[in-house]
Design a protein around this motif. Sequence first.
Motif, PDB file in Angstrom:
ATOM      1  N   LEU A   1       0.835  -1.202   0.000  1.00 50.31           N
ATOM      2  CA  LEU A   1       0.000   0.000   0.000  1.00 50.31           C
ATOM      3  C   LEU A   1       0.869   1.251   0.000  1.00 50.31           C
ATOM      4  O   LEU A   1       2.024   1.226   0.421  1.00 50.31           O
ATOM      5  N   PRO A   2       0.325   2.385  -0.461  1.00 50.34           N
ATOM      6  CA  PRO A   2       1.102   3.626  -0.452  1.00 50.34           C
ATOM      7  C   PRO A   2       1.473   4.033   0.969  1.00 50.34           C
ATOM      8  O   PRO A   2       0.770   3.670   1.925  1.00 50.34           O
ATOM      9  N   PRO A   3       2.545   4.789   1.142  1.00 48.73           N
ATOM     10  CA  PRO A   3       2.910   5.271   2.477  1.00 48.73           C
ATOM     11  C   PRO A   3       1.751   6.037   3.119  1.00 48.73           C
ATOM     12  O   PRO A   3       1.057   6.805   2.473  1.00 48.73           O
ATOM     13  N   GLY A   4       1.562   5.802   4.403  1.00 51.07           N
ATOM     14  CA  GLY A   4       0.525   6.516   5.132  1.00 51.07           C
ATOM     15  C   GLY A   4      -0.825   5.849   5.133  1.00 51.07           C
ATOM     16  O   GLY A   4      -1.734   6.301   5.837  1.00 51.07           O
ATOM     17  N   VAL A   5      -1.001   4.782   4.370  1.00 47.55           N
ATOM     18  CA  VAL A   5      -2.260   4.042   4.368  1.00 47.55           C
ATOM     19  C   VAL A   5      -2.127   2.890   5.360  1.00 47.55           C
ATOM     20  O   VAL A   5      -1.221   2.065   5.218  1.00 47.55           O
ATOM     21  N   PRO A   6      -2.989   2.810   6.368  1.00 52.55           N
ATOM     22  CA  PRO A   6      -2.889   1.726   7.351  1.00 52.55           C
ATOM     23  C   PRO A   6      -2.926   0.356   6.678  1.00 52.55           C
ATOM     24  O   PRO A   6      -3.728   0.116   5.780  1.00 52.55           O
ATOM     25  N   THR A   7      -2.055  -0.522   7.120  1.00 51.72           N
ATOM     26  CA  THR A   7      -1.957  -1.847   6.510  1.00 51.72           C
ATOM     27  C   THR A   7      -2.790  -2.898   7.235  1.00 51.72           C
ATOM     28  O   THR A   7      -2.836  -4.048   6.803  1.00 51.72           O
TER      29      THR A   7
END
Length: 220
Positions: free
Chosen positions: A73-79
Amino acid sequence: MGYKHRHPQNRAKAASLLSRLKGELVNVTGIQVEALSNVYAAAEAYWQLSKASGVHLYQEGGGWHADLEFKGLPPGVPTIVGTPEPVPTREEAIESVVGMMSMCAQRDHVTPPDPTTGLRWFRFDDHQVPVDPGMLEHFVSRVPVVAFDADHIRRELDLLRADISGDAPVTAEAWAAAEFQLRYDACRMCCAAMAFGIMQVSYDPSVDLDLVSAPAPGMH
């Protein structure tokens, strides 16, 4: 000690459970899920089943949890997205996560938003701080070469909290009343936190801060 999502054995079990539960998806056509926060609203478009890496099922806090984990996922999107509160039984936790998986499967054929343009959000106690994606990408690129780590980031956020709201959680009202430079410094530190994989912090009155200590070096 709480459940550890990153433990190799837990990740292996989670991957196996994900594979099994993919055969139990349900029809969620027409179901609308209300976004309870800006963090969730900005992230849900990226939570596609094709990017899921595991389902973590465990007992903690007096009940059962089921967390769906993602990768790439893109940086900053909770995984990790999961049950907001523990549920009484294992069966209810599985039912909850199968519903989440089914919603994510619907997004597999929809192109997610451009991650370079959409705001990210950092949960600072009771306030949601907007994070610019361009600044976040810059901070992520700096992570391998900076001289500090996630513990320094958390300490800096504790110090900023003390400046913004004193001995209390950060709220929207306290944030609005803070000076511009203090809010700007906090935004940058929230961005740095997200670059280290920290998506939120919560007020802990039991932490004894030494407020006269020198701050951690900045991430420029």
